[in-house]
Motif scaffolding. Structure first.
Motif, PDB file in Angstrom:
ATOM      1  N   ASP A 146       0.828  -1.211   0.000  1.00  0.00           N
ATOM      2  CA  ASP A 146       0.000   0.000   0.000  1.00  0.00           C
ATOM      3  C   ASP A 146       0.859   1.256   0.000  1.00  0.00           C
ATOM      4  O   ASP A 146       0.486   2.270  -0.603  1.00  0.00           O
ATOM      5  N   ALA A 147       2.027   1.191   0.656  1.00  0.00           N
ATOM      6  CA  ALA A 147       2.920   2.356   0.677  1.00  0.00           C
ATOM      7  C   ALA A 147       3.454   2.644  -0.727  1.00  0.00           C
ATOM      8  O   ALA A 147       3.572   3.812  -1.120  1.00  0.00           O
ATOM      9  N   ASP A 148       3.765   1.586  -1.476  1.00  0.00           N
ATOM     10  CA  ASP A 148       4.234   1.772  -2.851  1.00  0.00           C
ATOM     11  C   ASP A 148       3.142   2.393  -3.718  1.00  0.00           C
ATOM     12  O   ASP A 148       3.407   3.278  -4.539  1.00  0.00           O
ATOM     13  N   LEU A 149       1.914   1.938  -3.535  1.00  0.00           N
ATOM     14  CA  LEU A 149       0.808   2.488  -4.321  1.00  0.00           C
ATOM     15  C   LEU A 149       0.539   3.942  -3.943  1.00  0.00           C
ATOM     16  O   LEU A 149       0.202   4.760  -4.800  1.00  0.00           O
ATOM     17  N   ALA A 156       2.723   6.378  -5.724  1.00  0.00           N
ATOM     18  CA  ALA A 156       2.398   6.561  -7.136  1.00  0.00           C
ATOM     19  C   ALA A 156       0.954   7.007  -7.332  1.00  0.00           C
ATOM     20  O   ALA A 156       0.358   6.760  -8.381  1.00  0.00           O
ATOM     21  N   GLN A 157       0.382   7.652  -6.329  1.00  0.00           N
ATOM     22  CA  GLN A 157      -0.987   8.179  -6.394  1.00  0.00           C
ATOM     23  C   GLN A 157      -1.999   7.084  -6.725  1.00  0.00           C
ATOM     24  O   GLN A 157      -2.871   7.236  -7.575  1.00  0.00           O
ATOM     25  N   ASP A 158      -1.844   5.939  -6.068  1.00  0.00           N
ATOM     26  CA  ASP A 158      -2.737   4.774  -6.179  1.00  0.00           C
ATOM     27  C   ASP A 158      -2.814   4.190  -7.592  1.00  0.00           C
ATOM     28  O   ASP A 158      -3.823   3.614  -7.983  1.00  0.00           O
ATOM     29  N   ILE A 159      -1.745   4.376  -8.349  1.00  0.00           N
ATOM     30  CA  ILE A 159      -1.650   3.739  -9.668  1.00  0.00           C
ATOM     31  C   ILE A 159      -0.541   2.692  -9.574  1.00  0.00           C
ATOM     32  O   ILE A 159       0.581   3.001  -9.211  1.00  0.00           O
ATOM     33  N   ASN A 160      -0.869   1.475  -9.883  1.00  0.00           N
ATOM     34  CA  ASN A 160       0.125   0.396  -9.809  1.00  0.00           C
ATOM     35  C   ASN A 160       0.962   0.425 -11.085  1.00  0.00           C
ATOM     36  O   ASN A 160       0.747  -0.339 -12.017  1.00  0.00           O
TER      37      ASN A 160
END
Length: 102
Positions: A48-51, A54-58
């Motif tokens: 979730d921290a990675d997402l 990136a503004q919730d873009i995988n």
């Protein structure tokens, strides 16, 4: 069949095999598929921290899928339109015609 003709036919077969083996589309397609798998796995296992970064873009998932698609495109293109080296007759014609005029 003479030995000379047999040797020429064998060299033509080896040339065709080498042309297919070292086709740039095979190298590019293979690398994109390998890297696409790696980046897709990184995208699937994103936290979730990675997402959130990136503004919730995988981005890893989408980039990996794009790389996989491009790699598969190159490999399919290679199978549908394989590289065919010129025959001995075509090479002889090219040699007798000479270089093109400027």
């Amino acid at each position: 069949m003479s030995d000379y003709q047999h040797e020429v036919e064998e060299l033509e077969r080896e040339s065709a095999t080498a042309a297919r083996l070292f086709d740039v589309r095979r190298i590019i397609g293979g690398l994109f598929v390998v890297y696409g798998v790696i980046v897709t796995i990184a995208g699937i296992t994103a936290s979730d921290a990675d997402l959130k970064k990136a503004q919730d873009i995988n981005i890893n998932l989408w980039t990996g899928l794009g790389m996989l698609a491009l790699g598969l495109f190159f490999l399919i293109w290679l199978t549908l339109r394989p590289a065919v080296p010129p025959t001995a007759d075509e090479l002889r014609e090219e040699m007798t015609d000479g270089p093109p005029a400027p």
